[in-house]
Design a protein around this motif. Structure first.
Motif, PDB file in Angstrom:
ATOM      1  N   UNK A 179      -5.360   9.460  -4.943  1.00  0.00           N
ATOM      2  CA  UNK A 179      -3.950   9.792  -5.203  1.00  0.00           C
ATOM      3  C   UNK A 179      -3.052   8.553  -5.225  1.00  0.00           C
ATOM      4  N   UNK A 180      -3.681   7.376  -5.273  1.00  0.00           N
ATOM      5  CA  UNK A 180      -2.917   6.139  -5.444  1.00  0.00           C
ATOM      6  C   UNK A 180      -2.233   5.639  -4.184  1.00  0.00           C
ATOM      7  N   UNK A 181      -2.682   6.094  -3.011  1.00  0.00           N
ATOM      8  CA  UNK A 181      -2.078   5.621  -1.758  1.00  0.00           C
ATOM      9  C   UNK A 181      -2.812   4.367  -1.285  1.00  0.00           C
ATOM     10  N   UNK A 182      -2.047   3.425  -0.770  1.00  0.00           N
ATOM     11  CA  UNK A 182      -2.622   2.155  -0.307  1.00  0.00           C
ATOM     12  C   UNK A 182      -3.354   2.337   1.037  1.00  0.00           C
ATOM     13  N   UNK A 183      -4.389   1.511   1.239  1.00  0.00           N
ATOM     14  CA  UNK A 183      -5.082   1.499   2.538  1.00  0.00           C
ATOM     15  C   UNK A 183      -4.893   0.125   3.171  1.00  0.00           C
ATOM     16  N   UNK A 184      -4.827   0.074   4.494  1.00  0.00           N
ATOM     17  CA  UNK A 184      -4.880  -1.225   5.173  1.00  0.00           C
ATOM     18  C   UNK A 184      -6.352  -1.466   5.542  1.00  0.00           C
TER      19      UNK A 184
END
Ligand code: FAD
Length: 390
Positions: A179-184
């Motif tokens: 869904x295009x969410x960033x990960x750290x």
């Protein structure tokens, strides 16, 4: 089948969220691929579940945005969870440092959350593989091994990567990416540290020895016990420090956190006593004292130390530096550091800013607590908050 909310992951956060949403009148489906409910709760706290910490505050959590967890922790506090535990007649006690444990087994907490879900009319399907998740105009569609389901809200509560043998998967991180969410960056935390071969060999005979120290790595500094293992070091002080440790970093241990080593050595100068025996005064096991002094080239009598050697020894007693070569990894880690970036989520609702109706809660999010009940409190708080808004 159509639901209002689908929650993926019947662990700590997922159960809390499903129960909360269900009790608000939402039609909830809770899905998990594992056979058993909430395996991590079952094995937690040595089987007694350290279910919260009386001192859970935002500064007991690691995150790229340390303030992100404030809102959820304020909306659902340790006292709120304790009230639920008491309502269910579950006995508990404080072990130390605000850590609350069940008097009986962790099963009581699982049964409590299961009952709360039942009160909310939550449908639950275990042993269900989720094959595909897609976005539709009015919500989400899931293809699973048990059929297709639709819902207006989707809550991802699939936890972190630790202990893969009881069901941990990267599914939540993959969904975030879909869904295009960033990960750290993800890394094992609350995990034993390992030594280079020569250090490991030097300390291997000490496996099982435990000592109260102040351990520090990076910005983390913790007063607790260290436990020597065959591979390196563990125990609460090390698990805590491991969350702040990064490859290449030195771990520093104050081995006499209550004493003034320089003054003590000065006072003992001229004594015939072996330093190893004198250190028993501080509760040091003799075999540890001998091995440590041997490695420091200082296994001698107090009177044989020059003033300079006394000063150097005092410095090392208060700041023994070792360079771990790694951690014992996700197999032994209690949690995963990093996760779905808090930048992508609303701290007030846990919903993805860019994907209305999609929520991430619990350990899959980039919020990691200290050892001592903080991680469950995050699961309850973030689960409750999403449950109130999904
Ligand atoms: P989890 O509780 O891990 O739940 C995730 C759920 O998602 C699981 O049921 C899993 O089966 C399911 N799932 C995963 N992938 C999929 C998939 N692809 N499809 C469907 N379902 C999926 N914290 C404390 O505060 N106190 C303690 O005493 C404590 N003790 C611990 C002891 C150990 C040995 C470990 C490993 C951890 C401990 N923790 C403790 C940490 C705590 O267990 C976690 O932080 C907490 O369980 C996280 O909750 P969660 O709901 O986010 O994830």
């Amino acid at each position: 089948m159509q639901y209002d909310v689908i929650v993926i992951g019947a662990g700590a956060a997922g159960l809390m969220c499903a129960a909360t949403a269900g009790q608000r009148g939402r039609r909830v489906l809770l899905l998990d691929h594992a056979r058993k409910l909430a395996e991590k709760i079952r094995i937690s706290g040595g089987g007694r579940c350290n279910f919260t910490n009386l001192h859970a505050r935002f500064d007991c959590y690691l995150s790229a945005n340390p303030h992100f967890c404030r809102s959820a922790l304020a909306q659902y506090t340790p006292q709120d969870f304790i009230a639920m535990v008491e309502r269910h007649g579950i006995g508990y006690h404080e072990k130390k440092l605000g850590q609350l444990f069940c008097d009986d087994g962790s099963e009581r907490i699982i049964a409590m959350l299961d009952e709360e879900c039942r009160l909310g009319g939550v449908d639950r399907r275990m042993e269900t593989q989720i094959l595909k998740v897609s976005r539709e105009a009015d919500g989400f569609a899931l293809d699973t091994g048990a059929g297709s389901f639709r819902a207006t809200s989707l809550v991802v509560a699939t936890g972190g990567l630790s202990i893969p043998q009881i069901g941990a998967t990267p599914f939540g991180y993959q969904l975030a990416e879909q869904f295009g969410l960033e990960l750290t960056p993800l890394t094992p935390a609350l995990v034993p540290l390992t030594f280079h071969v020569e250090d490991a060999e030097a300390f291997a005979p000490l496996a099982g020895v435990s000592l109260e120290v102040e351990a520090s790595a990076g910005k983390g500094r913790f007063r607790e016990n260290v436990l020597f293992t065959h591979k390196g070091v563990s125990g609460p002080a090390i698990l805590q420090a491991s969350s702040y440790w990064q490859p290449g970093m030195t771990l520093e241990l104050d081995l006499l956190p209550d004493a003034d080593a320089a003054a003590w050595l000065e006072q003992k100068a001229g004594s015939e006593q072996l330093i190893a025996n004198a250190l028993a005064e501080f509760g040091w096991p003799k075999r540890f004292a001998e091995a440590w002094l041997e490695r420091e080239g200082c296994n001698k009598r107090l009177k044989d130390l020059s003033p300079k050697q006394r000063q150097q020894l005092a410095e090392r007693l208060h700041g023994w530096r070792v360079k771990p070569n790694g951690t014992q990894g996700y197999k032994k880690a209690e949690v995963t550091l990093g996760g779905v970036s808090t930048k992508a989520l609303s701290s007030k609702t846990m919903m993805a800013n860019a994907v209305p109706g999609l929520f991430f809660i619990g350990e899959v999010v980039d919020v990691t607590g200290w050892l001592g009940g903080y991680n469950f409190q995050w699961a309850w708080s973030s689960g409750y908050v999403a449950g109130m808004h999904c």
